[in-house]
Design a protein around this motif. Structure first.
Motif, PDB file in Angstrom:
ATOM      1  N   ALA A 195       0.950  -0.800   0.206  1.00 22.63           N
ATOM      2  CA  ALA A 195      -0.122  -0.070   0.356  1.00 22.63           C
ATOM      3  C   ALA A 195       0.687   1.424   0.124  1.00 22.63           C
ATOM      4  O   ALA A 195       0.762   2.047  -0.380  1.00 22.63           O
ATOM      5  CB  ALA A 195      -0.894   0.030   1.136  1.00 22.63           C
ATOM      6  N   LYS A 196       2.225   1.010   1.029  1.00 22.81           N
ATOM      7  CA  LYS A 196       2.775   2.416   0.776  1.00 22.81           C
ATOM      8  C   LYS A 196       3.173   3.021  -0.833  1.00 22.81           C
ATOM      9  O   LYS A 196       3.617   3.333  -0.966  1.00 22.81           O
ATOM     10  CB  LYS A 196       4.013   2.273   1.900  1.00 22.81           C
ATOM     11  CG  LYS A 196       3.343   2.542   3.697  1.00 22.81           C
ATOM     12  CD  LYS A 196       4.246   2.094   4.248  1.00 22.81           C
ATOM     13  CE  LYS A 196       4.197   2.501   5.723  1.00 22.81           C
ATOM     14  NZ  LYS A 196       4.960   2.192   7.347  1.00 22.81           N
ATOM     15  N   ALA A 197       3.588   1.836  -1.099  1.00 23.35           N
ATOM     16  CA  ALA A 197       4.486   1.649  -2.709  1.00 23.35           C
ATOM     17  C   ALA A 197       3.331   1.906  -3.906  1.00 23.35           C
ATOM     18  O   ALA A 197       3.520   3.022  -4.433  1.00 23.35           O
ATOM     19  CB  ALA A 197       5.200   0.418  -2.416  1.00 23.35           C
ATOM     20  N   ALA A 198       2.340   1.739  -3.496  1.00 22.09           N
ATOM     21  CA  ALA A 198       1.258   2.141  -4.558  1.00 22.09           C
ATOM     22  C   ALA A 198       0.686   3.369  -3.675  1.00 22.09           C
ATOM     23  O   ALA A 198       0.739   4.313  -4.720  1.00 22.09           O
ATOM     24  CB  ALA A 198       0.427   1.344  -4.394  1.00 22.09           C
ATOM     25  N   ASN A 199       1.082   3.897  -3.087  1.00 24.55           N
ATOM     26  CA  ASN A 199       0.439   5.409  -2.572  1.00 24.55           C
ATOM     27  C   ASN A 199       2.053   6.196  -3.105  1.00 24.55           C
ATOM     28  O   ASN A 199       1.209   7.791  -3.329  1.00 24.55           O
ATOM     29  CB  ASN A 199       0.573   5.165  -0.637  1.00 24.55           C
ATOM     30  CG  ASN A 199       0.083   7.026  -0.127  1.00 24.55           C
ATOM     31  OD1 ASN A 199      -0.223   7.810  -0.809  1.00 24.55           O
ATOM     32  ND2 ASN A 199       1.358   7.019   0.720  1.00 24.55           N
ATOM     33  N   ASP A 200       2.938   6.033  -2.796  1.00 28.05           N
ATOM     34  CA  ASP A 200       4.402   6.819  -3.287  1.00 28.05           C
ATOM     35  C   ASP A 200       3.702   6.918  -4.443  1.00 28.05           C
ATOM     36  O   ASP A 200       4.007   8.074  -5.257  1.00 28.05           O
ATOM     37  CB  ASP A 200       5.602   6.296  -2.533  1.00 28.05           C
ATOM     38  CG  ASP A 200       5.839   6.204  -1.528  1.00 28.05           C
ATOM     39  OD1 ASP A 200       5.638   7.037  -0.796  1.00 28.05           O
ATOM     40  OD2 ASP A 200       6.810   5.271  -1.282  1.00 28.05           O
ATOM     41  N   ASN A 247      -6.791   9.200  -7.703  1.00 32.11           N
ATOM     42  CA  ASN A 247      -5.932   8.160  -6.676  1.00 32.11           C
ATOM     43  C   ASN A 247      -4.973   8.492  -5.599  1.00 32.11           C
ATOM     44  O   ASN A 247      -4.824   6.740  -5.019  1.00 32.11           O
ATOM     45  CB  ASN A 247      -5.177   7.591  -8.778  1.00 32.11           C
ATOM     46  CG  ASN A 247      -5.606   7.569  -9.758  1.00 32.11           C
ATOM     47  OD1 ASN A 247      -7.395   6.454  -9.355  1.00 32.11           O
ATOM     48  ND2 ASN A 247      -5.784   6.956 -10.923  1.00 32.11           N
ATOM     49  N   ALA A 248      -4.498   9.019  -5.637  1.00 32.17           N
ATOM     50  CA  ALA A 248      -3.513   9.567  -4.987  1.00 32.17           C
ATOM     51  C   ALA A 248      -4.209   9.071  -3.723  1.00 32.17           C
ATOM     52  O   ALA A 248      -3.878   8.512  -2.573  1.00 32.17           O
ATOM     53  CB  ALA A 248      -3.323  11.472  -5.280  1.00 32.17           C
ATOM     54  N   ARG A 249      -5.457   9.948  -3.720  1.00 32.72           N
ATOM     55  CA  ARG A 249      -5.694   9.992  -2.401  1.00 32.72           C
ATOM     56  C   ARG A 249      -6.512   8.687  -2.004  1.00 32.72           C
ATOM     57  O   ARG A 249      -6.398   7.676  -0.824  1.00 32.72           O
ATOM     58  CB  ARG A 249      -7.264  10.953  -2.120  1.00 32.72           C
ATOM     59  CG  ARG A 249      -7.403  12.178  -2.411  1.00 32.72           C
ATOM     60  CD  ARG A 249      -8.694  13.653  -2.969  1.00 32.72           C
ATOM     61  NE  ARG A 249      -8.052  14.678  -2.157  1.00 32.72           N
ATOM     62  CZ  ARG A 249      -8.784  15.444  -2.543  1.00 32.72           C
ATOM     63  NH1 ARG A 249     -10.030  15.251  -3.594  1.00 32.72           N
ATOM     64  NH2 ARG A 249      -7.979  16.790  -2.213  1.00 32.72           N
ATOM     65  N   GLN A 250      -7.181   7.652  -3.287  1.00 31.51           N
ATOM     66  CA  GLN A 250      -7.656   5.907  -2.497  1.00 31.51           C
ATOM     67  C   GLN A 250      -6.322   5.354  -2.217  1.00 31.51           C
ATOM     68  O   GLN A 250      -6.368   4.743  -0.997  1.00 31.51           O
ATOM     69  CB  GLN A 250      -7.864   5.780  -3.919  1.00 31.51           C
ATOM     70  CG  GLN A 250      -8.234   4.599  -3.663  1.00 31.51           C
ATOM     71  CD  GLN A 250      -9.448   3.652  -2.673  1.00 31.51           C
ATOM     72  OE1 GLN A 250     -10.714   4.930  -2.749  1.00 31.51           O
ATOM     73  NE2 GLN A 250      -9.247   3.243  -1.894  1.00 31.51           N
ATOM     74  N   ALA A 251      -4.883   5.967  -2.888  1.00 25.73           N
ATOM     75  CA  ALA A 251      -3.817   5.158  -2.349  1.00 25.73           C
ATOM     76  C   ALA A 251      -2.909   5.441  -0.784  1.00 25.73           C
ATOM     77  O   ALA A 251      -3.362   4.834  -0.404  1.00 25.73           O
ATOM     78  CB  ALA A 251      -1.845   5.331  -3.301  1.00 25.73           C
ATOM     79  N   ALA A 252      -3.414   6.244  -0.359  1.00 29.43           N
ATOM     80  CA  ALA A 252      -3.137   6.994   0.723  1.00 29.43           C
ATOM     81  C   ALA A 252      -4.366   6.807   1.696  1.00 29.43           C
ATOM     82  O   ALA A 252      -4.145   5.740   2.913  1.00 29.43           O
ATOM     83  CB  ALA A 252      -3.618   8.750   1.289  1.00 29.43           C
ATOM     84  N   ALA A 253      -5.595   6.298   1.635  1.00 30.10           N
ATOM     85  CA  ALA A 253      -6.504   5.423   2.107  1.00 30.10           C
ATOM     86  C   ALA A 253      -6.504   4.429   2.884  1.00 30.10           C
ATOM     87  O   ALA A 253      -6.587   3.413   3.635  1.00 30.10           O
ATOM     88  CB  ALA A 253      -8.011   5.467   1.090  1.00 30.10           C
ATOM     89  N   ASP A 254      -5.480   3.427   1.109  1.00 29.40           N
ATOM     90  CA  ASP A 254      -5.382   2.142   1.270  1.00 29.40           C
ATOM     91  C   ASP A 254      -4.478   1.911   2.597  1.00 29.40           C
ATOM     92  O   ASP A 254      -4.058   1.282   3.535  1.00 29.40           O
ATOM     93  CB  ASP A 254      -4.857   1.894   0.332  1.00 29.40           C
ATOM     94  CG  ASP A 254      -6.127   1.962  -1.118  1.00 29.40           C
ATOM     95  OD1 ASP A 254      -7.044   1.230  -0.193  1.00 29.40           O
ATOM     96  OD2 ASP A 254      -6.019   1.454  -2.039  1.00 29.40           O
TER      97      ASP A 254
END
Length: 265
Positions: free
Chosen positions: A72-77, A106-113
């Protein structure tokens, strides 16, 4: 010649010993009991490990949750970098507003993930900590009610063990409701402490228990079934002579006369 003298009139009543506090040890996760970590009948402190549930499944789940958090952190970055890259391009018109808005979403969704994966990891770590069942209170622990290699769940009706806090300890007796006011008046007339009237505890063999008890006025309640008053007595129990469930007799002072005149019967 008859002389005035001090006279104390008392009544002896049956009572039952109750623990100051009782805790039933129950698991919060399901699993197989691998080890019992206490000596049955021993005095234990709050937080002492009592049972060890097989932790291997919970350790595996923690490792899986850690991996999920890393993904999740990698996708968020990547999503945050993409949004940052498109922002200046959108201002110059190199990319459409719709493409930029999608990148921001997508960035906000990644942060939520990432937040969700972090919460899942904390839950799995909590389950792993629950694999070690600790003592919720200090006291004397009774016999283990489950054996090693038994499968247990949080919904089991039978606890793993019970802990009794036995010092001090309570003795409960039943009295008519009118006794409450009598005891309060007696406490005031004898200038007793606000915490209770002193009483004697008689052991099953008839011997007087070496520690005096005291009536707790805050512990008096009315039995709705009978209308009687349940009088609670607190007594020190340093040697654990009084056990929960034991029947004893309690000598309660009824009247106190400073100038009683006594004559031969």
């Amino acid at each position: 010649m008859i002389q005035p003298q001090v006279l104390a009139v008392s009544e002896t009543l049956p009572g039952r010993v109750n623990a100051l506090q009782t805790a039933e040890i129950r698991p919060q996760v399901s699993g197989i009991i691998k080890r019992r970590l206490f000596e049955q009948g021993a005095e234990i402190k709050k937080g002492t490990p009592l049972f060890q549930i097989n932790a291997a499944p919970f350790e595996a789940e923690v490792s899986s949750a850690q991996a999920g958090l890393l993904r999740a952190k990698a996708a968020n970055d990547k999503a945050q970098q993409q949004a940052a890259h498109l922002r200046p391009l959108m201002k110059t018109g190199a990319v459409s507003r719709q493409s930029f808005d999608e990148a921001i979403a997508n960035a906000r969704q990644a942060a939520a993930d990432v937040a969700q994966a972090s919460a899942a990891l904390r839950r799995k770590e909590l389950d792993l900590s629950f694999a070690t069942v600790g003592a919720p209170i200090s006291g004397r622990i009774d016999q283990a009610l489950v054996s090693e290699e038994a499968y247990v769940t949080a919904s089991d009706s039978t606890p793993l063990a019970r802990i009794y806090q036995k010092d001090p300890i309570y003795v409960d007796i039943h009295q008519p409701a009118g006794v409450y006011h009598q005891l309060r008046q007696q406490s005031a007339s004898q200038k007793a402490t606000t915490t209770g009237v002193p009483v004697k505890i008689l052991l099953p063999g008839g011997a007087v228990y070496h520690q005096p008890g005291r009536i707790l006025f805050s512990g008096i309640s009315v039995d709705t079934a009978t209308g009687d008053v349940i009088v609670r007595i607190e007594v020190s129990n340093p040697n654990r002579e009084l056990l929960p469930g034991m029947f004893v007799r309690v000598e309660i002072p009824r009247q106190h006369y400073e100038d009683a005149l006594m004559v031969p019967q």
